[in-house]
Design an enzyme around this catalytic site. Structure first.
Site, PDB file in Angstrom:
ATOM      1  N   GLY A 120       0.821  -1.220   0.000  1.00 38.56           N
ATOM      2  CA  GLY A 120       0.000   0.000   0.000  1.00 38.56           C
ATOM      3  C   GLY A 120       0.850   1.264   0.000  1.00 38.56           C
ATOM      4  O   GLY A 120       0.393   2.315   0.451  1.00 38.56           O
ATOM      5  N   ASP A 165      -1.522  10.584  -3.505  1.00 42.19           N
ATOM      6  CA  ASP A 165      -0.353   9.731  -3.716  1.00 42.19           C
ATOM      7  C   ASP A 165       0.504  10.239  -4.884  1.00 42.19           C
ATOM      8  O   ASP A 165       1.733  10.158  -4.848  1.00 42.19           O
ATOM      9  CB  ASP A 165      -0.781   8.268  -3.924  1.00 42.19           C
ATOM     10  CG  ASP A 165      -2.038   8.124  -4.766  1.00 42.19           C
ATOM     11  OD1 ASP A 165      -2.535   9.140  -5.304  1.00 42.19           O
ATOM     12  OD2 ASP A 165      -2.537   6.997  -4.898  1.00 42.19           O
TER      13      ASP A 165
END
Ligand code: MEV
Length: 324
Positions: A108, A155
């Site tokens: 992740g 991200d």
């Protein structure tokens, strides 16, 4: 120009997950595990991708047919990005993309966003286009939404700008926190989270209980605003308390798991200032903030309850690129 190399970091969310999808801010830090991309022209009108670690060797797709058929998951972000890039500039000269990652996609850490940013940066250099970071962000964000359908783009911002940033969806705000390091222990829970599914689960929860969920998001926003100040002041006791508060709100959102909760409780009972899940929930990593002198003890305790300690550096450098 023969070949270009770019690398972009993975990420860990410190505060604000889920609420950031709904235009609230979050705080994310770049990790020192990177995805490396090599790009070169191939003299054909096709994209050729090799990602040996993912079992992909010389995957080929005609430039005109990019994203027109079902794509293997391992190349989908690259293919979507290349399509967006070529469309924007009307290119049809094919390229070869080769990727290598310092980390497994299971943790992740954001391998899809890192590979998207590294590929976009490498292509911009290869095709000699001057992009601002925001322009690169916009291109990458479109490509990610083509594949994932949901997401705040936090991200991508970590991969592009690096460091530890205060972020609002769509890079409406990207603000680097003035810090050198973060005393955080990172532990993988052993379960891979499915981010799009969890984001959709929260959306459904919000549709059914708008008042309750909006209230949770408002409280998360307050934590992020406070967290930004306390992190810069290095008031770790306060940052730890905010982490636990954020964790409680993520539990209310329904994205916590027994495994993550066990790790959080263990970290705190072993002396951490605070701990929380990091990311969508449902699995992936837990982060704990603790004194340097307690770090090894906390890590051992977390391994004893099934966590896998990830030795990662935080506040890492954003994307870098060079000709070779
Ligand atoms: C997932 O790591 C974080 C979420 O906030 C989704 C996103 O911001 O894209 C749940």
């Amino acid at each position: 120009m023969k070949k270009v190399k770019a690398s972009a970091p993975g990420k860990l969310l410190l505060f604000g997950e889920h609420a950031v999808v709904y235009d609230k801010p979050c705080i994310v830090t770049a990790v020192d595990r990177r995805v490396h991309v090599e790009a070169s022209f191939n003299g054909k009108e096709e994209l050729i991708v090799s990602a040996p670690q993912m079992g992909v060797l010389d995957y080929k797709r005609k430039v005109k047919e990019l994203c027109s058929q079902e794509m293997p998951k391992q190349v989908s972000f690259i293919e979507a990005l290349v399509k967006r890039f070529y469309q924007k500039y009307g290119f049809d000269k094919g390229c070869f993309i080769r990727t290598k990652s310092d980390f497994s996609h299971t943790f992740g850490f954001g391998s899809s966003s890192a590979v998207t940013v590294a590929t976009a940066t490498a292509l911009a250099k290869l095709y000699k286009i001057n992009f601002s970071k925001k322009e690169l962000f916009d291109l990458c964000y479109k490509a990610v939404l083509d594949i994932q359908g949901v997401g705040s783009g936090f991200d991508l911002a970590a991969a592009l700008w690096g460091g530890t940033i205060y972020y609002i969806k769509g890079a409406k705000e990207v603000f680097k926190l003035k810090i050198k390091s973060l005393p955080i222990v990172v532990v993988y829970s052993g379960v891979k989270a499915d981010t799009p599914t969890l984001v959709r689960q929260v959306a459904e929860f919000k549709r059914k209980n708008p008042k309750k969920i909006n209230n949770i998001f408002k409280n998360i926003e307050k934590i992020v605003e406070q967290g930004k100040l306390e992190i810069e002041k290095k008031d770790w006791e306060k940052v730890g308390a905010l982490m636990l508060e954020n964790q409680g709100l993520l539990e209310e959102l329904g994205v916590n798991t027994l495994r993550l909760e066990k790790l959080v409780k263990k970290a705190v009972s072993t002396g951490a200032y605070g701990a929380k899940l990091s990311g969508a929930g449902g699995g992936d990593c837990m982060i704990a903030l603790c004194k340097k002198s307690d770090k090894i003890r906390v890590e051992k305790a977390l391994e004893n309850v099934g966590g896998k300690v990830m030795k990662v550096g935080l506040n890492a450098k954003g994307v870098v690129c060079k000709k070779i």
